[in-house]
Design a protein around this motif. Structure first.
Motif, PDB file in Angstrom:
ATOM      1  N   CYS A 180       0.814  -1.213   0.000  1.00  0.00           N
ATOM      2  CA  CYS A 180       0.000   0.000   0.000  1.00  0.00           C
ATOM      3  C   CYS A 180       0.845   1.259   0.000  1.00  0.00           C
ATOM      4  O   CYS A 180       0.349   2.343  -0.237  1.00  0.00           O
ATOM      5  CB  CYS A 180      -0.955  -0.025   1.176  1.00  0.00           C
ATOM      6  SG  CYS A 180      -0.164  -0.452   2.713  1.00  0.00           S
ATOM      7  N   GLU A 219      -3.561  -5.716  -3.910  1.00  0.00           N
ATOM      8  CA  GLU A 219      -4.368  -4.516  -4.109  1.00  0.00           C
ATOM      9  C   GLU A 219      -4.798  -4.398  -5.568  1.00  0.00           C
ATOM     10  O   GLU A 219      -4.090  -4.823  -6.473  1.00  0.00           O
ATOM     11  CB  GLU A 219      -3.588  -3.262  -3.703  1.00  0.00           C
ATOM     12  CG  GLU A 219      -3.591  -3.044  -2.197  1.00  0.00           C
ATOM     13  CD  GLU A 219      -3.187  -1.636  -1.836  1.00  0.00           C
ATOM     14  OE1 GLU A 219      -3.987  -0.932  -1.206  1.00  0.00           O
ATOM     15  OE2 GLU A 219      -2.073  -1.227  -2.197  1.00  0.00           O
ATOM     16  N   THR A 246      -7.599  -0.495  -3.408  1.00  0.00           N
ATOM     17  CA  THR A 246      -6.327   0.196  -3.235  1.00  0.00           C
ATOM     18  C   THR A 246      -6.526   1.331  -2.253  1.00  0.00           C
ATOM     19  O   THR A 246      -7.065   2.373  -2.587  1.00  0.00           O
ATOM     20  CB  THR A 246      -5.833   0.748  -4.579  1.00  0.00           C
ATOM     21  OG1 THR A 246      -5.751  -0.325  -5.500  1.00  0.00           O
ATOM     22  CG2 THR A 246      -4.474   1.405  -4.427  1.00  0.00           C
ATOM     23  N   TYR A 248      -4.742   3.010   1.561  1.00  0.00           N
ATOM     24  CA  TYR A 248      -3.675   2.906   2.545  1.00  0.00           C
ATOM     25  C   TYR A 248      -4.272   2.834   3.942  1.00  0.00           C
ATOM     26  O   TYR A 248      -5.186   3.582   4.224  1.00  0.00           O
ATOM     27  CB  TYR A 248      -2.741   4.115   2.418  1.00  0.00           C
ATOM     28  CG  TYR A 248      -1.614   4.064   3.398  1.00  0.00           C
ATOM     29  CD1 TYR A 248      -0.454   3.373   3.109  1.00  0.00           C
ATOM     30  CD2 TYR A 248      -1.751   4.663   4.643  1.00  0.00           C
ATOM     31  CE1 TYR A 248       0.557   3.285   4.040  1.00  0.00           C
ATOM     32  CE2 TYR A 248      -0.737   4.573   5.571  1.00  0.00           C
ATOM     33  CZ  TYR A 248       0.400   3.883   5.263  1.00  0.00           C
ATOM     34  OH  TYR A 248       1.390   3.781   6.187  1.00  0.00           O
TER      35      TYR A 248
END
Ligand code: SF4
Ligand code: SF4
Lengths: 454, 342
Positions: A180, A219, A246, A248
């Motif tokens: 990430c 991801e 995707t 973080y």
């Protein structure tokens, strides 16, 4: 530049729905993987001197078992694990030990073994005799011996992780390919180019830990690796590729466990306590090399990227190679770098010396431009609640930060300061540029110190 | 190592994580709100003429000036550059009728900035929504001056018109009805949506333009789209049920008064709404329910504003008792938390 525009439209205009302002337990950070995600892994050049810190893992520093003047080969043990939580360290070149002493590392100056390369690339004997048939227990021993640690950056000794407490029964294994951090593409390339080896690695893990289910977490921005891994798996029912959003910090251990199994690791407990283990794909590859080829951990894939880098690359790097050598391999700089980061820009560590060597946990070396390295001035919190929205463990980051700034450690602890996983999403997102995580980390340190003192 | 690349020659900064921050700043966010407010502003100009411009200039000018003077006099850092005072000024101007005397605008601005915003500690600290506070203060103390709603196009001193909500109040709840209300007819729903020929506060008449602004704010991720919906929900559902499923009656409530404007610009105000996601939902639904109650049981036209102010006052409680459940922890029941006092 055009790609940036394209990405902007793809992400900001067309895909608005997943991006609504809403509690989403993660931040949509910049990705910036375009420059390296399609680049095949190349071999980094091997420098004439390599540096091996005794602390390339979490736990006790390894104990040197060589002396200055000793001859070594690739795969010669140079430092031995000191305790239960520690790891062996091997030479990644053939040559001679020329110094044992302090040298710049990511932890500042710390003890290292320095080896002069004779460029003969001679190999030491493999970890075990070739025709030996290994039992699962012996395989675990080999992994321990090979000096393998968590290669996604956490560097926790893998053999310890693979021996969960007796009273737990792990039923799910998560192979973590969710990178990430912005810029990082090392794991992605590994999956694209070494899918077969990774599946072999997973088979070894399945033998050691008889789990019911293996998930490979990837991801969604790493499409290519999803396809490749799926093809490689074929019909296997126990192994499943999971394409994740995707966002973080998707690749963080606790977050992955929650997203894939809907289990939450209680405070102060281990993933094994919720019957789950998370192993990085890089680690899985290292396990494959140790068991199938008898090779200890002496190299890894590192992404060297960032706007200032002329030719960003994914490199097979011998552990111990200094940063300076990597940037030379990437053609130097096209603009002035303002920051050099060991790891990604979210959780990495800044370095100011090119002599720092690549360690077992060096996923990425990121360079940021001067203007991006400068932080905007802090302004008052506007209460936009974005820090709450992005916190993957549902804390109220600014409240903890405020409590700390007011000196109220009790309140900071009550608000869950110790549950923070240091992902930095809150500081990243804050429009008022408040150093939220910095305050939380200070609060944590003081709370822990107070506890130990008491 | 090499002649060309010597990292020790570069000025490499060390920093704490994260080493990268997102680009948007607080001032940028406020600018987006200003851009969104341009849609109702254009509508106001179109429907009510050039006096709107004067009102906005006075409101924005006095808000910024009051903020500047306060911060100068109290020796605090001057932060008019964050554009938040501009937003407050625009909101005040847009939520007054075109007939409002300029001194009421100055007074409202002063009240909003000095009393509601700065005395509570400035941006991010104020409990109450400054623009709503100003509007309520003016309508309570200077009701006569700021409650003359004229039809668009008519001169400022033309005949007094009842707003649709006034009509709703008198017809729907048998409140005290005045002669004007009795004669007035409910405007067509389409007019209520477009704002054509509709008397009211200058920025609040065209729901269409406000919804465009809403779309802009959502796409820009400035506001959470769920919150306005939770606010409007009770205002739609309660009238629908109490009227025996009369859809037209429901739409009159939804499109009437300041509801849509408040849903987009007031209920979503950062400072005066809760931190906690659950708290935000309770906050919005609560304000919606109170709005209906005000409309049903009083003939006061500013029910939306009062509803928001009352809910503003509950924010500390909502934040305290509806905290999000931390990962890996068990949710402590609200009742237990109230008993253990936090
Ligand atoms: S509070 Fe901790 S876990 Fe939450 S977003 Fe901030 S750094 Fe991440
Ligand atoms: S600390 Fe930053 S992100 Fe959190 S509410 Fe305040 S301004 Fe928003």
């Amino acid at each position: 530049m055009e790609e940036e525009y394209y990405n902007f439209y793809r992400k900001e205009v067309f895909a608005i729905f997943p991006k609504l302002k809403w509690k989403r337990e993660g931040a949509y950070t910049v990705e910036r993987k375009e420059r390296t995600e399609h680049r095949q892994i190349e071999n980094a050049s091997v420098p004439s001197e390599l540096v091996y810190p005794l602390t390339m893992h979490i736990g006790k520093p390894a104990t040197p078992v060589v002396d200055v003047g000793d001859k070594v080969k690739i795969g010669t043990l140079i430092a031995e694990k000191a305790e239960m939580i520690s790891a062996n360290t091997y030479s990644s070149v053939s040559g001679e030990v020329i110094e044992i002493g302090d040298h710049p590392t990511i932890q500042g100056n710390s003890p290292c073994i320095i080896i002069k390369n004779d460029f003969q690339d001679e190999w030491n004997a493999p970890l075990f005799a070739e025709d030996e048939k290994l039992s699962p227990e012996e395989k675990l021993e080999i992994i321990d011996k090979a000096g393998i640690v968590g290669m996604g950056g956490a560097t926790f000794p893998t053999s310890v992780k693979l021996s969960p407490p007796k009273d737990t029964s792990v039923d799910t294994l998560i192979v973590n390919g969710a990178e990430c951090e912005p810029y990082t593409t090392a794991d992605h390339r590994l999956m694209v180019e070494y899918a077969k080896e990774l599946i072999e690695g997973i088979r070894i893990l399945q033998e050691i830990l008889p789990v019911k289910k293996v998930y490979i977490a990837i991801e969604s921005n790493a499409h290519e690796s999803v396809a490749v891994m799926n093809k490689e798996i074929g019909e296997s029912e126990a192994i499943e590729v999971k394409e994740l959003e995707t966002i973080y910090p998707q690749g963080s251990e606790k977050v992955l466990i929650k997203k894939l199994t809907n289990r939450e690791v209680p405070p102060g407990k281990l993933p094994a306590d919720v019957q789950t283990l998370v192993i990085n794909v890089g680690t899985t590859y290292a396990i494959y090399e140790a068991i199938h080829l008898g090779k200890p951990l002496t190299k890894r894939i590192t992404t060297v990227s960032g706007e200032p880098v002329k030719e960003p690359k994914n490199l097979w790097v011998r552990i111990g190679t200094p940063m300076e050598s990597l940037i030379k391999d990437c053609g130097g700089f096209r603009s002035k770098p303002g920051k050099m980061i060991h790891g990604g820009p979210m959780m990495g560590r800044t370095m100011n010396s090119g002599l720092v060597p690549v360690g077992k946990g060096t996923t990425t070396v990121t360079f940021l431009e001067k203007k991006e390295a400068e932080m905007d001035e802090r302004s008052p919190c506007i209460k936009c609640s974005e820090c709450l929205n992005v916190c993957p463990v549902s804390l109220q980051p600014i409240m903890i930060s405020n409590a700390y700034e007011k000196g109220d450690l009790k309140k900071a602890e009550k608000l869950g300061a110790l549950d923070c996983i240091d992902c930095g999403a809150c500081s990243y997102i804050c429009p008022s540029k408040i150093p939220i995580l910095e305050n939380i980390q200070k609060a944590k340190r003081e709370i822990k110190a107070a506890k130990e003192g008491a | 190592m090499s002649e060309t690349i010597d990292l020790s020659q570069e000025q490499l900064t060390m920093s704490n994580i994260p080493h990268l921050r997102q680009k948007r700043t607080s001032a940028w966010i406020m600018k987006q709100v200003i851009i969104a407010l341009m849609f109702p502003t254009l509508g106001a100009l179109y429907f009510f003429g050039w006096r709107v411009l004067l009102m906005i200039a006075v409101a924005v000018g006095s808000c910024v000036l009051f903020e500047y003077l306060f911060q100068k006099l109290t020796k605090r850092p001057v932060r008019i550059n964050d554009y938040s005072a501009v937003v407050t000024g625009l909101l005040i101007a847009l939520s007054l009728p075109v007939s409002a005397p300029l001194w009421t605008i100055v007074l409202g601005s002063g009240f909003a900035i000095l009393v509601i915003k700065q005395l509570f500690g400035g941006i991010g600290r104020n409990w109450f929504n400054p623009a709503v506070g100003a509007r309520i203060m003016l309508s309570v103390f200077f009701g006569e001056q700021v409650s003359i709603w004229v039809e668009p196009g008519a001169a400022a001193d033309a005949t007094t018109q009842a707003t649709p909500l006034g009509i709703l109040a008198s017809n729907g709840a048998e409140a005290v009805s005045s002669a004007t209300y009795a004669d007035a007819e409910m405007p067509a729903l389409l007019d209520m949506f477009l704002g054509t020929g509709l008397p009211g506060n200058v920025g609040e008449t065209s729901k269409l333009l406000i919804l465009i602004a809403f779309g802009y704010l959502v796409v820009r991720r400035i506001i959470d789209p769920h919150i306005p919906l939770f606010f409007i929900l009770p205002v739609a559902v309660i009238p629908l049920v109490t009227s025996g499923f009369d859809l037209a009656f429901m739409m009159e409530h939804v499109l009437g008064g300041a509801l849509i404007f408040a849903a987009v610009f007031m209920i979503t105000d950062y400072s005066s709404s809760p931190f906690s996601p659950l708290g935000k939902i309770v906050f919005a639904i609560g304000a919606g329910i109170l709005t209906v109650l005000f409309r049903y049981y009083s003939d006061y036209a500013g029910g939306v504003g009062f509803a928001i102010l009352i809910m503003n006052a509950t924010v500390p409680l909502l934040d305290k008792y509806l905290q999000p459940r931390i990962y890996g922890h068990k949710r402590v029941p609200v009742t237990a938390r109230i008993l253990s006092n936090g």
